[in-house]
Design a protein around this motif. Structure first.
Motif, PDB file in Angstrom:
ATOM      1  N   ALA A  47       0.926  -1.014   0.106  1.00  0.00           N
ATOM      2  CA  ALA A  47      -0.022  -0.069   0.049  1.00  0.00           C
ATOM      3  C   ALA A  47       1.101   1.306   0.018  1.00  0.00           C
ATOM      4  CB  ALA A  47      -0.909  -0.038   1.217  1.00  0.00           C
ATOM      5  N   LYS A  48       0.411   2.370  -0.066  1.00  0.00           N
ATOM      6  CA  LYS A  48       0.920   3.671  -0.045  1.00  0.00           C
ATOM      7  C   LYS A  48       1.749   3.653   1.244  1.00  0.00           C
ATOM      8  CE  LYS A  48      -2.169   6.059  -2.993  1.00  0.00           C
ATOM      9  NZ  LYS A  48      -2.835   7.275  -3.214  1.00  0.00           N
ATOM     10  N   GLU A  49       1.340   2.913   2.261  1.00  0.00           N
ATOM     11  CA  GLU A  49       1.939   3.261   3.461  1.00  0.00           C
ATOM     12  C   GLU A  49       2.954   2.398   3.722  1.00  0.00           C
ATOM     13  OE1 GLU A  49      -1.249   2.811   3.008  1.00  0.00           O
ATOM     14  OE2 GLU A  49      -2.277   4.398   3.974  1.00  0.00           O
ATOM     15  N   GLY A  50       3.218   1.236   2.863  1.00  0.00           N
ATOM     16  CA  GLY A  50       4.414   0.223   2.701  1.00  0.00           C
ATOM     17  C   GLY A  50       3.603  -1.009   3.029  1.00  0.00           C
ATOM     18  N   GLN A  51       4.316  -2.052   3.249  1.00  0.00           N
ATOM     19  CA  GLN A  51       3.878  -3.401   3.327  1.00  0.00           C
ATOM     20  C   GLN A  51       2.957  -3.552   4.368  1.00  0.00           C
ATOM     21  OE1 GLN A  51       4.880  -5.509   0.920  1.00  0.00           O
ATOM     22  NE2 GLN A  51       4.010  -7.205   1.408  1.00  0.00           N
ATOM     23  N   VAL A  52       1.776  -4.237   4.102  1.00  0.00           N
ATOM     24  CA  VAL A  52       0.456  -4.193   5.188  1.00  0.00           C
ATOM     25  C   VAL A  52       0.403  -5.729   5.155  1.00  0.00           C
ATOM     26  CG1 VAL A  52      -1.906  -4.012   5.436  1.00  0.00           C
ATOM     27  CG2 VAL A  52      -0.589  -2.193   4.256  1.00  0.00           C
ATOM     28  N   PHE A  53       0.176  -6.082   6.610  1.00  0.00           N
ATOM     29  CA  PHE A  53       0.014  -7.670   6.791  1.00  0.00           C
ATOM     30  C   PHE A  53      -1.433  -7.763   7.575  1.00  0.00           C
ATOM     31  CE2 PHE A  53       4.276  -7.129   6.714  1.00  0.00           C
ATOM     32  CZ  PHE A  53       5.057  -8.114   6.084  1.00  0.00           C
TER      33      PHE A  53
END
Length: 87
Positions: A47-53
């Motif tokens: 995502a724009k925020e980085g890797q999402v788990f």
């Protein structure tokens, strides 16, 4: 064939063919991912925020609902989801 030699009409036709092929390949990828997904399965995506788990909470034909580790809900295309591998 050199792209520089194509007319505007030929370029539009080529563009339409390329877009149809891209849509087809994305659909095939979505179908492949959807066939492997299960509710409660651990996944990750960019995502724009980085890797999402997170964990899959709902599966639709064109989207997957994921609740992330920080309790945010995400509605994303299946082709963006990657299934976490058990180690």
């Amino acid at each position: 064939m050199r792209i520089e030699d194509l007319t505007l009409d030929e370029l539009h036709a080529l563009n339409e063919l390329i877009c149809k092929r891209i849509d087809y390949l994305r659909l095939q990828n979505d179908i492949n991912v959807l066939s492997q997904l299960r509710l409660g399965q651990k996944v990750h995506f960019k995502a724009k925020e980085g890797q999402v788990f997170g964990v899959v909470i709902k599966i639709n034909k064109k989207s997957v609902m994921v609740v992330s580790d920080d309790n945010r809900q995400w509605k994303i295309p299946p082709g963006l989801v990657q299934i976490m591998k058990d180690i």
